[in-house]
Motif scaffolding. Structure first.
Motif, PDB file in Angstrom:
ATOM      1  N   MET A 192      17.389   7.363 -48.993  1.00  0.00           N
ATOM      2  CA  MET A 192      18.681   8.021 -49.114  1.00  0.00           C
ATOM      3  C   MET A 192      18.889   8.933 -47.910  1.00  0.00           C
ATOM      4  N   PRO A 193      19.821   8.588 -46.998  1.00  0.00           N
ATOM      5  CA  PRO A 193      20.093   9.494 -45.880  1.00  0.00           C
ATOM      6  C   PRO A 193      20.513  10.844 -46.448  1.00  0.00           C
ATOM      7  N   PHE A 194      19.864  11.886 -46.028  1.00  0.00           N
ATOM      8  CA  PHE A 194      20.125  13.182 -46.656  1.00  0.00           C
ATOM      9  C   PHE A 194      20.572  14.207 -45.631  1.00  0.00           C
ATOM     10  N   ASN A 195      19.662  14.657 -44.820  1.00  0.00           N
ATOM     11  CA  ASN A 195      20.024  15.669 -43.831  1.00  0.00           C
ATOM     12  C   ASN A 195      20.036  15.032 -42.457  1.00  0.00           C
ATOM     13  N   SER A 196      21.199  14.600 -42.034  1.00  0.00           N
ATOM     14  CA  SER A 196      21.286  13.934 -40.745  1.00  0.00           C
ATOM     15  C   SER A 196      21.791  14.896 -39.687  1.00  0.00           C
ATOM     16  N   SER A 197      21.206  14.776 -38.511  1.00  0.00           N
ATOM     17  CA  SER A 197      21.572  15.715 -37.456  1.00  0.00           C
ATOM     18  C   SER A 197      21.545  14.992 -36.129  1.00  0.00           C
ATOM     19  N   THR A 198      21.859  15.719 -35.097  1.00  0.00           N
ATOM     20  CA  THR A 198      21.706  15.230 -33.740  1.00  0.00           C
ATOM     21  C   THR A 198      21.660  16.476 -32.864  1.00  0.00           C
ATOM     22  N   PRO A 199      21.016  16.390 -31.709  1.00  0.00           N
ATOM     23  CA  PRO A 199      20.949  17.605 -30.881  1.00  0.00           C
ATOM     24  C   PRO A 199      22.289  17.912 -30.227  1.00  0.00           C
ATOM     25  N   ILE A 200      22.608  19.179 -30.138  1.00  0.00           N
ATOM     26  CA  ILE A 200      23.799  19.602 -29.406  1.00  0.00           C
ATOM     27  C   ILE A 200      23.399  20.725 -28.439  1.00  0.00           C
ATOM     28  N   PHE A 201      24.338  21.138 -27.624  1.00  0.00           N
ATOM     29  CA  PHE A 201      24.032  22.117 -26.590  1.00  0.00           C
ATOM     30  C   PHE A 201      24.555  23.491 -27.017  1.00  0.00           C
ATOM     31  N   TRP A 202      23.659  24.408 -27.300  1.00  0.00           N
ATOM     32  CA  TRP A 202      24.030  25.757 -27.727  1.00  0.00           C
ATOM     33  C   TRP A 202      24.082  26.671 -26.516  1.00  0.00           C
ATOM     34  N   TYR A 203      25.066  27.577 -26.502  1.00  0.00           N
ATOM     35  CA  TYR A 203      25.068  28.513 -25.376  1.00  0.00           C
ATOM     36  C   TYR A 203      25.600  29.886 -25.770  1.00  0.00           C
ATOM     37  N   ALA A 222      28.832  26.144 -29.009  1.00  0.00           N
ATOM     38  CA  ALA A 222      28.048  24.930 -28.767  1.00  0.00           C
ATOM     39  C   ALA A 222      28.964  23.875 -28.202  1.00  0.00           C
ATOM     40  N   THR A 223      28.365  22.889 -27.558  1.00  0.00           N
ATOM     41  CA  THR A 223      29.156  21.808 -26.999  1.00  0.00           C
ATOM     42  C   THR A 223      28.313  20.540 -26.957  1.00  0.00           C
ATOM     43  N   PHE A 224      28.874  19.490 -26.362  1.00  0.00           N
ATOM     44  CA  PHE A 224      28.154  18.223 -26.269  1.00  0.00           C
ATOM     45  C   PHE A 224      26.977  18.359 -25.315  1.00  0.00           C
ATOM     46  N   LEU A 225      25.984  17.494 -25.499  1.00  0.00           N
ATOM     47  CA  LEU A 225      24.862  17.475 -24.566  1.00  0.00           C
ATOM     48  C   LEU A 225      25.379  17.058 -23.191  1.00  0.00           C
ATOM     49  N   PRO A 226      24.833  17.617 -22.134  1.00  0.00           N
ATOM     50  CA  PRO A 226      25.269  17.207 -20.792  1.00  0.00           C
ATOM     51  C   PRO A 226      24.858  15.760 -20.507  1.00  0.00           C
ATOM     52  N   HIS A 227      25.481  15.176 -19.502  1.00  0.00           N
ATOM     53  CA  HIS A 227      25.079  13.826 -19.071  1.00  0.00           C
ATOM     54  C   HIS A 227      24.987  13.813 -17.565  1.00  0.00           C
ATOM     55  N   GLU A 228      24.428  12.733 -17.016  1.00  0.00           N
ATOM     56  CA  GLU A 228      24.288  12.637 -15.566  1.00  0.00           C
ATOM     57  C   GLU A 228      25.658  12.390 -14.933  1.00  0.00           C
TER      58      GLU A 228
END
Lengths: 452, 330
Positions: free
Chosen positions: A153-164, A302-308
């Motif tokens: 059962m998917p329960f606590n789903s997350s993903t990394p974000i950029f905190w500042y 917070a914002t999106f993760l940076p990219h190249e």
């Protein structure tokens, strides 16, 4: 009567009276327990929640227990994900396992092939609950569903974000963090130079997830062959062959040397480095909302993760945990577990849980409900994770990671990268070694599970 | 009358133990002792067995069964859930010896055990020697030295980790102000030093107790004679006390090795978690990491078999040395 037999008789009496006393005490305790919860069936749930998240998890359990009078879920914190998993495996081998276990996405394949779990849809069907498995958010479904059904059962789903720390950026003359690593590199350097903060980025303990694995996904770099393991057990790690991933480790090393990036180390949590205002930025799970909101006394955002530079960023990958049902428990316990899972899957619980913790609501229904309440207008940082997870069309490189014994290969990746921090290895050497050692683990896993 | 009745009661037990009757009744027993047996032995084997049973049970559950499990797992590759098991022969051992990480761990463990041993003995010796010269507040002096022993290793480990944490630790800040680069997260030697200091701090009181007791047992007459001959305290220590307490020192060397090899798990777990890059990954910590965190049970079992061999070797060395070299007669 001889001396011997009199001693024997006395001992017998003592033992008898002691046993009687013990029985009385036990009875008394049992009665006291019953008085509180009139023969409720206890459902043990081992979880990996810590800090503020543990408080919220306990509240969730209390709410479920208050919502009905048949079952009592007992939540037991077993440390972080790896520790919880290890404790569960040890318990399983001696038949002392809990009914429910929260395992990280990293453990998916290990759990799936373990032969120790009952697929959640099977359980729910048997117990007569209807759950719409098609309603999961695409990135959740894409990761957890095998043949249209989730094993857990998917329960606590997350993903990394950029905190500042917005105050720090402002003081250095920036509106917000740049979108690319290149811009960010300049900004962090400027913040350092102007002496705005002591450290410009705190290194998360799970940086391998936020800064390496998700970096590879967003930059569309293959982490392993066979679609990162989705295509079969004969997958191999190839992250060391990506110049971008090697470049990422090199960048982190440069930042460490320059004093921009700070390792928290033992005795201190990296969360604290950010929430105390010591470090200006922090790449961590969206679930850090729980800690940041309650701890940070400055203008955080917070914002999106940076990219190249010059790369169209892909979606980031799902993290966090799912709930697995373990074999070998009683029918009553399974009925209770199903009731609890049904409670968790309801949009109401989902929305509450997501608001409290910062985890992503895992179903479309819950997401729509939060949206229609206008929740994301008031809390824009709460939506970043969902938007980032659903950005663009997922490729084989960004769907997620499905490796056997991934805890093990992750641990030695960290060990090898630490060799870069200490200067004993170059980023290329470290990643080559991590891939080679990781492949040994994959082959072992394949050997053990090929027969199945 | 009263007295003789008490003795009469004891007679039963004494006869069973074959304690010479002279002890219990005051006169020699007419029965001659059986030839070929020691003076204290058991006539009824079940009593002997009953008396050693608790110890045997402890050995069974905490030594023989685990050893059997470790041995049986050392030669297989196993799914942690116990579903699949493949016999791989000596592969687990072969992989260990081929792995630079394992060799690094062994090397660190050796270095750590020796450094910790030397530092602990030196400090404890110094403190013990100084005990005689502390006149005021000797109780306080002793208590302070003994205090660390009462603190759980994990707690003390967390405190050490915090004090020396390069980001927030007060002692780390102090070191930085002195111009020293201190960062156990990035400098392997700093981490090794920190683990060693924490372990020494924890163990120094153990050695201290033994050394103080040993020094007290040194005959005062000898020391006074030397004093009259004009020997100063340090000379008296090295020429009289030290040779006389050498059996205690040997015992402590062995105990310190055992401590360093097997009992510093909690400190390492709290202070460095075996890092950075495995720099403080001692053999015992590696068994735990590989087996219980990463669930590679086969390799972990092979490692514990190797550790068991080391422990057996130590025991043999100790017994041999105790029998032949070290004289406990003062």
């Amino acid at each position: 009567m001889t001396a011997k037999s009199s001693i024997g008789a006395r001992m017998g009496r003592t033992i008898r009276s002691f046993a009687a006393g013990a029985a009385l005490v036990t009875l008394g305790l049992a009665n006291a327990g019953d008085a509180g919860a009139a023969d409720r069936i206890k459902i043990e749930w081992w979880n990996a929640a810590g800090g503020r998240l543990a408080e919220i998890t306990n509240k969730l359990i209390a709410d479920f227990n208050a919502s009905q009078d048949k079952y009592e879920v007992v939540g037991i914190g077993k440390g972080n994900y790896e520790e919880t998993m290890a404790a569960m495996v040890a318990a399983y081998r001696v038949h002392q396992q809990p009914v429910l276990i929260q395992a990280a996405e990293r453990g998916f394949l290990t759990m799936y092939n373990s032969g120790a779990v009952i697929p959640v849809p099977e359980l729910m069907e048997k117990e007569g609950y209807k759950i719409d498995w098609n309603d999961f958010l695409a990135p959740v479904a894409g990761f957890y569903l095998v043949d249209g059904k989730p094993a857990a059962m998917p329960f606590n789903s997350s993903t990394p974000i950029f905190w500042y720390n917005a105050d720090h950026f402002k003081a250095a003359g920036f509106d917000k963090p740049g979108e690319t690593w290149q811009e960010l590199d300049k900004q962090l350097g400027a913040i350092k130079e102007k002496g705005v903060s002591k450290c410009q980025m705190a290194l998360a303990n799970d940086f391998y997830w936020s800064l390496i694995e998700n970096y590879a996904a967003i930059q569309d770099q293959p982490y392993g062959t066979k679609a990162n393991g989705f295509g079969g057990l004969d997958t191999e790690f190839i992250f060391n062959k990506s110049p971008l991933v090697v470049g990422q480790v090199t960048r982190l090393k440069t930042w460490l040397d320059a004093g921009i990036l700070q390792i928290a180390g033992q005795g201190l949590s990296p969360d604290q480095l950010f929430t105390s205002g010591t470090c200006s930025t922090y790449v961590a799970s969206t679930a850090a909302h729980a800690a940041v909101e309650s701890g940070a006394k400055f203008n955080w955002s917070a914002t999106f993760l940076p990219h190249e530079e010059g790369i169209e960023p892909k979606n980031s990958t799902i993290g966090g945990g799912a709930l697995w049902v373990l074999k070998g428990k009683s029918e009553e316990e399974y009925a209770g577990a199903a009731a609890f899972l049904n409670f968790l899957a309801s949009p109401k619980t989902q929305v509450w849980w997501s608001k409290q913790t910062g985890y992503v609501p895992v179903t479309n229904a819950a997401y729509e409900q939060a949206k229609s309440e206008g929740y994301f207008k008031d809390h824009p940082t709460r939506e970043i994770a969902i938007l980032q997870l659903t950005r663009g069309t997922p490729t084989d490189n960004s769907r997620g990671f499905r490796f056997g014994n991934h805890n093990q290969s992750m641990a030695l990746l960290v060990e090898e990268i630490q060799g870069v921090w200490t200067g004993q290895k170059t980023p290329q050497q470290a990643l080559d070694a991590a891939a080679a050692r990781g492949n040994q683990i994959l082959r072992q896993y394949e050997q053990l599970h090929a027969a199945k | 009358m009263q007295q003789s009745r008490t003795f009469g009661k004891m007679g039963g037990a004494a006869r069973r133990l074959r304690i010479p009757d002279i002890l219990s009744t005051g006169r020699r027993s007419a029965q001659p002792s059986e030839p070929g047996l020691k003076s204290a032995h058991f006539n009824k084997p079940w009593l002997a067995f009953g008396l050693v049973a608790p110890q045997l049970l402890i050995l069974l559950f905490f030594f023989f069964i685990p050893s059997y499990k470790a041995l049986s797992l050392a030669f297989v590759q196993v799914d942690p859930f116990g579903g699949t098991q493949i016999f791989v022969g000596l592969e687990n051992f072969y992989n260990l010896f081929a792995s630079p990480e394992y060799r690094g761990s062994a090397l660190f463990t050796l270095w750590f055990a020796v450094a910790q041993n030397a530092a602990t003995l030196l400090l404890a010796g110094l403190f013990a020697f100084a005990t005689d010269f502390v006149i005021r507040g000797r109780g306080i002096y002793k208590s302070i030295i003994l205090l660390p022993y009462a603190i759980a290793p994990v707690i003390s480990g967390v405190i050490w980790a915090f004090l020396f944490n390069p980001a927030v630790g007060p002692i780390a800040q102090f070191l930085h102000e002195l111009g020293l680069e201190w960062d156990p997260n990035r400098r392997p030697f700093d981490a090794q030093l920190l683990v060693t200091i924490a372990s020494v701090w924890k163990n120094v009181c153990y050695d201290y107790i033994f050394l103080v007791a040993a020094l007290l047992a040194v005959p005062v007459s000898l020391l006074e004679a030397a004093k009259l001959d004009g020997a100063r305290p340090v000379r008296r220590f090295f020429t009289i006390s030290l040779p006389l307490i050498s059996p205690t020192i040997f015992f402590l060397v062995v105990m310190n090795f055992v401590y360093g090899l097997f009992e510093t798990f909690g400190i390492i777990d709290a202070v460095t978690r075996g890092g950075p890059a495995g720099a403080t990954n001692s053999l015992v910590y590696k068994v735990y990491q590989d087996g219980f965190v990463q669930l590679d049970l086969g390799s972990s079992a092979a490692q514990s078999v190797l550790l068991m061999l080391i422990a057996i070797l130590f025991t043999i060395v100790q017994f041999r040395a105790l029998e032949r070299k070290v004289n406990y007669q003062v």
